[in-house]
Design a protein around this motif. Structure first.
Motif, short mmCIF file in Angstrom:
data_model
loop_
_atom_site.label_atom_id
_atom_site.label_comp_id
_atom_site.label_asym_id
_atom_site.label_seq_id
_atom_site.Cartn_x
_atom_site.Cartn_y
_atom_site.Cartn_z
N LEU A 47 0.81 -1.22 0.00
CA LEU A 47 0.00 0.00 0.00
C LEU A 47 0.85 1.27 0.00
CD1 LEU A 47 -2.82 -1.08 2.47
CD2 LEU A 47 -2.89 -1.06 -0.02
N ARG A 48 2.08 1.16 0.47
CA ARG A 48 2.94 2.33 0.58
C ARG A 48 3.40 2.85 -0.78
NH1 ARG A 48 8.37 1.53 3.37
NH2 ARG A 48 9.37 3.00 1.98
N ASN A 49 3.80 1.91 -1.64
CA ASN A 49 4.32 2.37 -2.93
C ASN A 49 3.61 1.75 -4.13
OD1 ASN A 49 5.29 -0.20 -3.04
ND2 ASN A 49 7.44 0.34 -2.93
N GLY A 50 2.52 1.04 -3.88
CA GLY A 50 1.70 0.54 -4.98
C GLY A 50 2.24 -0.71 -5.67
N THR A 99 2.68 -4.27 -6.84
CA THR A 99 1.67 -5.34 -6.86
C THR A 99 2.28 -6.58 -7.50
OG1 THR A 99 -0.05 -3.68 -7.07
CG2 THR A 99 -0.66 -5.90 -7.71
N ARG A 152 1.69 -11.03 -8.48
CA ARG A 152 0.84 -12.22 -8.58
C ARG A 152 1.76 -13.43 -8.71
NH1 ARG A 152 -3.31 -11.36 -12.79
NH2 ARG A 152 -4.23 -10.10 -11.15
N VAL A 172 4.85 -8.95 -11.87
CA VAL A 172 5.12 -7.90 -10.89
C VAL A 172 4.97 -6.52 -11.51
CG1 VAL A 172 7.14 -6.75 -9.91
CG2 VAL A 172 6.54 -9.00 -9.11
N PHE A 173 4.29 -5.63 -10.75
CA PHE A 173 4.36 -4.20 -11.04
C PHE A 173 5.28 -3.67 -9.94
CE2 PHE A 173 2.68 -0.02 -9.61
CZ PHE A 173 2.96 0.71 -10.73
N GLY A 174 6.55 -3.60 -10.26
CA GLY A 174 7.50 -3.22 -9.23
C GLY A 174 8.87 -2.96 -9.83
N GLY A 175 9.79 -2.57 -8.98
CA GLY A 175 11.10 -2.16 -9.42
C GLY A 175 12.06 -3.32 -9.66
N ILE A 176 13.30 -2.95 -9.89
CA ILE A 176 14.35 -3.91 -10.26
C ILE A 176 14.53 -4.97 -9.19
CG2 ILE A 176 16.84 -4.04 -10.74
CD1 ILE A 176 16.39 -0.99 -11.69
N GLU A 236 16.31 -0.09 2.37
CA GLU A 236 15.01 0.51 2.04
C GLU A 236 14.20 -0.30 1.02
OE1 GLU A 236 18.05 3.16 -0.16
OE2 GLU A 236 17.97 1.98 1.66
N ARG A 237 14.82 -1.36 0.47
CA ARG A 237 14.10 -2.22 -0.49
C ARG A 237 13.66 -3.53 0.15
NH1 ARG A 237 13.67 0.99 -5.28
NH2 ARG A 237 15.37 2.46 -5.03
N TYR A 260 11.35 -4.17 2.04
CA TYR A 260 9.90 -4.32 2.13
C TYR A 260 9.39 -5.35 1.13
CZ TYR A 260 9.89 -1.52 -2.10
OH TYR A 260 10.13 -1.07 -3.37
N ASP A 313 6.46 -0.17 -13.67
CA ASP A 313 7.20 0.58 -12.66
C ASP A 313 8.28 1.43 -13.35
OD1 ASP A 313 7.90 0.51 -9.52
OD2 ASP A 313 9.72 0.70 -10.73
N GLU A 371 10.93 2.85 -12.25
CA GLU A 371 12.33 2.57 -11.92
C GLU A 371 12.90 1.49 -12.84
OE1 GLU A 371 13.36 -0.11 -9.03
OE2 GLU A 371 15.07 0.99 -8.23
N ILE A 420 -1.28 6.01 -6.48
CA ILE A 420 0.10 5.61 -6.18
C ILE A 420 0.70 4.87 -7.38
CG2 ILE A 420 1.52 4.10 -4.72
CD1 ILE A 420 -0.33 4.73 -2.40
N PRO A 470 1.09 -7.48 -13.49
CA PRO A 470 -0.20 -8.07 -13.16
C PRO A 470 -1.36 -7.07 -13.30
CG PRO A 470 0.96 -7.50 -11.15
CD PRO A 470 1.86 -7.12 -12.29
#
Lengths: 140, 387
Positions: free
Chosen positions: A31-34, A36, A38, A55-59, A97-98, A100, B304, B306, B343, B382
């Motif tokens: 919820l902090r940085n969105g 997501t 599966r 994944v909707f996320g960073g490296i 910091e990563r 999480y 994303d 980044e 977000i 996703p």
């Protein structure tokens, strides 16, 4: 900023993409940085044969999920777990910091296992009903 | 590998003419401008010349320009210095939710000292609601600080209207013009601002130097104490080479900004138009027209930023996910959230910022690379595309 192992996993993930006909799928969000994710599990006789992710996320998130999917293979589905230290050790180093990302990974996996168990119960129920029907037919 | 720099809002390359003038100050003209001997006087003359050039760029008087170590110090000083000097009149400050952290953090510091701060909301284009500004001004309000142009999305505020409202209520008006100077004409007399922050490295000057314009007669407390430099308002030996470079960059900008802005706008618009044709499911952020020619803030929905930034970097393309001062942060941009973005949208956003050295060919290469990388990252996302 990122280790070679993280970049390798990010640039050439082995376990990314959708799985058709998965035995269990789970999703979760940070919820902090969105971010997501599966997870898809293919299970044979209670053992995870294949695990994939989206994944909707960073490296780091992509690299950690890709590494984790390898770790899940061969584990008993209902007791599958992630070893954070092992993943960090394989990837070399993850910035504080990563970290999480492991909560996201654990939440997604827990949701996938829950879905697998739900599907298994549904299958068992179906089986019991079929058996009951068969024995009723025999009695008639 | 071809290297393409599209991060000119983070910093710009020091121009050769600027560097040439700076290097002269590392030679024989090394004196301390505060010294009264000939070495000092020579350095002092160079500082005066630079001050004239900075003043001329924004139509100020020489005595209204105070050199600082850059944009952050200028903003910190303006907020804290103006608030403390005018505390007897009240303790209320109004700013906006999309200001740079150097303004927001200075405001938070003042809150800890007993000041009250109102953070004005913005609409989905990033514009401050003028009616809300009027609504929140009270008899205790002593300072309004609203940025001239946003550093992430480029939206330009209605500065004249804001300064008019502030002045009608007898309130001091400061503007952070760090992302504005170099992108459009700033005239402090026309805009009727009381204080204005500038940073040199945003328009081909050196890093580590900036200025605060303070209108004659406006009271401001020191931020840095312990020296009589800058008429006793800012202690510390003046950084002559940087100041000289700053002055030269201002002079060059004043001569060229109309042509430079036209070229940058042409490149930015060409990029946005090509991108919209080639890549589906993207959003261009900020005001459609009222924005700096330099910036294109683009949300590539469902991926994303980044990860995308990293793939672009590997292809030799330098862009950013937002303010350089926030780089490394895993939090979504406060600017985009204040504009009503989710977000996920905020985390999907990349800032492309153009300069006069960029070419159409470079932009074609960037768009082709983006198309490939966006498809790749969307294939593992996703999140579903919006219909």
């Amino acid at each position: 900023m990122y280790t070679k192992q993280i970049m390798d996993r990010f640039l050439s993930p082995k376990n990314s993409g959708r799985m058709i006909g998965a035995d269990g799928t789970g999703s979760a969000s940070n919820l902090r940085n969105g971010e997501t994710a599966r997870i898809y599990l293919r299970v044979n006789e209670g053992i995870i044969e294949e695990a994939k992710f989206k994944v909707f996320g960073g490296i780091t998130t992509i690299a950690v999920f890709d590494e984790a999917m390898d770790m899940l293979k061969g584990q008993e589905a209902i007791n599958a777990s992630i070893n954070e230290e092992e993943i960090v050790s394989h990837l070399g180093f993850i910035e504080a910091e990563r970290l999480y990302v492991f909560k996201l990974l654990k939440d997604t996996l827990a949701d996938a296992i829950k879905d697998y168990e739900k599907r298994q119960k549904r299958l068992e129920l179906k089986k019991i009903k079929e058996q009951a029907r068969e024995s009723a037919n025999k009695d008639n | 590998m071809q290297k393409i720099y599209l991060d000119n809002a983070a910093t710009t390359k020091v121009s050769n003419e600027v560097l040439t003038e700076m290097l002269e100050c590392y030679g024989d003209t090394f004196g301390n401008p505060s010294s009264i001997h000939s070495f000092g006087r020579e350095a002092s003359a160079l500082v005066d010349k630079a001050r004239d050039r900075v003043a001329s760029l924004i139509n100020a008087e020489r005595g209204e320009i105070y050199f600082t170590s850059g944009g952050t110090e200028s903003n910190n000083w303006a907020i804290v210095g103006l608030a403390l000097a005018n505390r007897a009149k009240g303790n209320h400050i109004i700013t906006s939710a999309i200001e740079h952290k150097s303004v927001l953090e200075a405001c938070k510091r003042l809150e800890r000292l007993g000041f009250e701060v109102t953070y004005l909301p913005v609409d989905k284009t990033g514009l401050v609601d003028i009616a809300k500004l009027l609504h929140f001004i009270t008899h205790k309000t002593i300072l309004v600080s609203i940025m001239a142009a946003n550093n992430e999305v480029g939206t330009i505020q209605n500065l004249k209207a804001i300064s008019k409202i502030a002045h009608e209520k007898g309130v001091i008006f400061h503007t952070d013009a760090i992302s504005a100077v170099g992108n459009f004409k700033i005239d402090v007399k026309d805009l009727e601002v009381d204080a204005l922050s500038i940073s040199a490295h945003k328009f081909n000057g050196p890093k580590g130097v900036g200025a605060l314009y303070v209108k004659k007669g406006v009271k401001i407390d020191n931020l840095i104490v312990g020296g009589e430099q800058e008429k006793g308002k800012r202690g510390g030996t003046l950084n002559v080479p940087q100041i000289v470079g700053f002055g030269k960059a201002c002079e060059i900008l004043q001569e060229n900004y109309i042509i430079d802005c036209k070229k940058t706008k042409y490149l930015r618009d060409y990029f946005v138009n090509t991108l919209e044709k080639e890549i589906p499911n993207i959003t261009i952020n900020g005001h459609l027209h009222q924005k700096t020619p330099q910036i294109a803030s683009v949300s590539f929905n469902n991926i994303d930023a980044e990860a995308l930034l990293c793939l672009l970097d590997l292809a030799g393309i330098a862009v950013s996910t937002g303010a350089a001062c926030d780089a490394g942060s895993v939090e979504p941009s406060h600017v985009l959230l204040a504009m009503g973005k989710s977000i996920e949208e905020a985390q999907s956003t990349i800032r492309f910022s153009f300069g006069t050295n960029n070419t159409k060919e470079e932009i074609d290469y960037v768009v082709a690379e983006l198309k490939k990388d966006v498809e790749r990252l969307r294939s593992i996302s996703p999140l579903k595309a919006k219909k």
